[in-house]
Design a protein around this motif. Structure first.
Motif: not given
Length: 646
Positions: A159-169
């Motif tokens: 979930a942390i990896a998903w959130l990092e990916s979302w915030l990066d975009r």
């Protein structure tokens, strides 16, 4: 051309509890300017006023002095640390009650990617489920400015990896309070530091924060010495301890790496727990927990499947595929299979994996709270354990600090050594004057630190830490790493904090949801390196992807979730230049990310700023240039991707 700020706080001062939290006679008034695409880390000790600053930004409280200016129509959304679910029957009811109430289908779209069932009753939801629901609510509101207070609390690694990916975009601005150093290093581009009523800003990501902080404190110390202000120096004993603690921790990290090397020599190349030893008898004599051939299963209805199993190391087996061998006669999902490990005195064992993968079950097996279906776990009769759980449930709000630590007295027994309670408070970064403060009015981080102080005082030789980093500020995390390093017993740590694991554990146990447990000498990064290596081998064996993407660990790494295509767009043929940019930009983005990471590593050297300020400034500027180019490249590639994919 620089864009105007979307929000300004100018000359702000605020009193709270009879004292000036910001501004006032002792501090400069607070100024803050947030640009449209800012990625800001908000740093400050527990109790410094970080959450209060969020409330000022969100216009939930009014300052005693100063002015708040906001771009018309700006949509501000806050992801709170502890959102209130009172009055909401289900998680979806909570999500639809936001200030900018989102559409239900928008919440569901994000929730499905996070692996959360929004029909779950809020009353019985776990901390991880509530955190995911809060994230779904916040992101679905389409914020222009996102304020996040400890967003990774209770989240697993996927979930942390998903959130990092979302915030990066993410196209808007965000300000984040977090103890997760890896999260901050990967995402932030500037740092605002709230320190003793003063707000400082530096145009460097969190990777350069430690060096900046040390340089500020060193300059203050020099100024105080010139004025012969001994009383002022004494008042800042906490700040003066930062540099000394960081230097001591460098020595402890050297020792940790030596311990990891020694442990690596005991583990076979396959990573199994059957240990190849130079001296078998010597190793056995030091063993405190021995697990041999352990299997554990539960009925399928009793155990949740891992959250987003497609993002963890291999799929979580269904009851039909996992019940073929439980060796305990239990039909259902196998949580732990054929697990063997010897834990020695002084080992620091980290346990990682997605929620539902079996971390708590493994911990309970190793501490004797659960019995295996087959195999055995032998625990030394001399082990005396202390459990520090993530609920902080024993901290009664009506008690004072003195009552919690010393049962109302002046002295505390710290693992057999008698200490004055106020002196012991200083060891845990408290102002000694808080000794008669009620626990109920302390911040969540301060309560967590107080719990650590109490539990570390107990005489024990086994320490069990369940998500110990939640609610702690960065300086307390440094202190916790130091205390763990000095602890002369064995430590078991369940955590999703990657940086914390890298700096504390000698062995990492990685659970993938299938029941298998990876045993790796080293920390989180060592475990990740092993996973990447294994996935690369598997990828070569099976070139055919599954429809819609493939699962991490099953064959190749899963791609980061991409944003949905804009409606109404139709794919079209690109020009030669567009096609070339579409093909080459991903590689350029990777190069820029590597350059940024390298620069931030250089800035993290505490000596660089004082030894060569010009080089420090040059590297900082280089990082900013690389970030600007990366942002432009990402936007250009996304535009081209929309044209290609429609």
């Amino acid at each position: 051309m620089a864009q105007p700020p979307v929000l300004n706080l100018e000359g702000v001062a605020l009193q709270q509890g009879g004292r000036w939290l910001f501004g006032g006679p002792d501090h400069d008034a607070l100024d803050l300017h947030i640009q449209p695409r800012d990625r800001l880390a908000l740093i400050g000790r527990n109790g410094a006023g970080k959450t209060t600053l969020f409330r000022l930004i969100d216009d939930k409280i009014e300052a005693d002095k100063g002015e708040r200016k906001v771009k018309p129509g700006l949509r501000i959304v806050v992801l709170e640390q502890d959102p209130d679910f009172t009055g909401h029957t289900t998680l979806m009811d909570f999500a639809l009650a936001g200030d900018h109430a989102p559409a239900e289908h928008e919440v569901e779209a994000i929730a499905s990617q996070l692996g959360i069932d929004m029909s779950t009753p809020s009353k019985g939801a776990s901390g991880g489920e509530r955190r995911r629901a809060a994230i779904a609510r916040a992101l679905a509101q389409d914020p222009d400015l996102l304020l996040m207070d400890e967003p990774t609390n209770h989240l697993d690694l996927a979930a942390i990896a998903w959130l990092e990916s979302w915030l990066d975009r993410y196209k808007g601005a965000f300000v984040v309070i977090s103890h997760d150093r890896t999260f901050l290093k990967r995402l932030t581009r500037a740092t605002i530091w709230l320190d003793r009523g003063t707000l400082r800003r530096k145009e460097i990501g969190f990777g350069g924060y430690d060096a900046w902080e040390e340089a500020v404190y060193a300059e203050e110390a020099r100024a105080a010495e010139k004025l012969d202000a001994k009383l002022k120096l004494e008042a800042h004993w906490l700040e003066r301890g930062v540099t000394a603690r960081r230097k001591r921790n460098q020595g402890r990290l050297e020792k940790l790496w030596q311990m990891r090397s020694a442990r690596a020599a005991m583990i076979t190349p396959t990573g199994s727990a059957k240990l190849g030893l130079a001296s078998e008898e010597d190793f056995k004599s030091k063993s405190v927990i021995v697990a041999e051939g352990v299997w554990k299963s539960y009925p399928a209805n009793d155990v949740p499947t891992p959250v987003r199993p497609e993002l963890v190391e291999g799929p979580a087996p269904s009851p039909s595929t996992s019940s073929g061998r439980t060796d305990g006669g239990v039909k259902g999902r196998t949580i732990i299979r054929d697990f063997t490990l010897r834990i020695q005195r002084g080992d620091r064992i980290g346990v990682v994996g997605s929620n539902g993968a079996g971390k708590t079950t493994l911990l309970k097996l190793l501490t004797g709270e659960l019995q295996p279906d087959s195999g055995k776990v032998e625990i030394s009769k001399k082990l005396t354990g202390v459990m520090i759980d993530q609920q902080r449930s024993l901290m009664a709000g009506d008690k004072t600090v003195r009552q919690v630590l010393a049962e109302g007295g002046d002295w505390i027994d710290v693992r057999g050594v008698r200490k004055h309670v106020q002196g012991y408070l200083k060891d845990f970064l408290f102002d000694p004057r808080v000794v008669d403060t009620r626990v109920g009015i302390m911040s969540g981080g301060e309560r967590s630190r107080l719990l650590l102080a109490r539990e570390f005082a107990r005489k024990s030789n086994l320490l069990v830490l369940d998500e110990p980093t939640n609610d702690l500020d960065l300086e307390t995390l440094d202190l916790l790493q130091e205390v763990i390093a000095d602890y002369d017993g064995t430590v078991l740590i369940v955590s999703h904090d990657r940086d914390f694991l890298d700096k504390t554990v000698t062995v990492t146990l990685g659970l993938d949801g299938s029941g298998l447990v990876d045993i790796v000498a080293g920390g989180y990064e060592d475990w990740e390196a092993k996973r990447r290596e294994r996935n690369q081998v598997k990828a070569k064996k099976s070139p055919l992807p599954l429809a819609g993407g493939v699962m991490v660990g099953s064959e190749v790494e899963a791609p980061a979730p991409s944003p949905p295509p804009a409606s109404g767009k139709v794919g079209k043929k690109l020009s030669y230049k567009d096609q070339r940019d579409y093909e080459l930009l991903p590689k350029r983005i990777e190069e820029l990310e590597a350059a940024i990471a390298k620069g931030e590593t250089l800035l993290s050297d505490p000596v660089l700023y004082t030894a060569d300020p010009q080089k420090f400034a040059s590297i900082s500027q280089g990082i900013e240039n690389a970030r600007a180019e990366k942002e432009a490249a990402e936007e250009r590639w996304l535009e081209l991707a929309e044209l290609v994919e429609g």
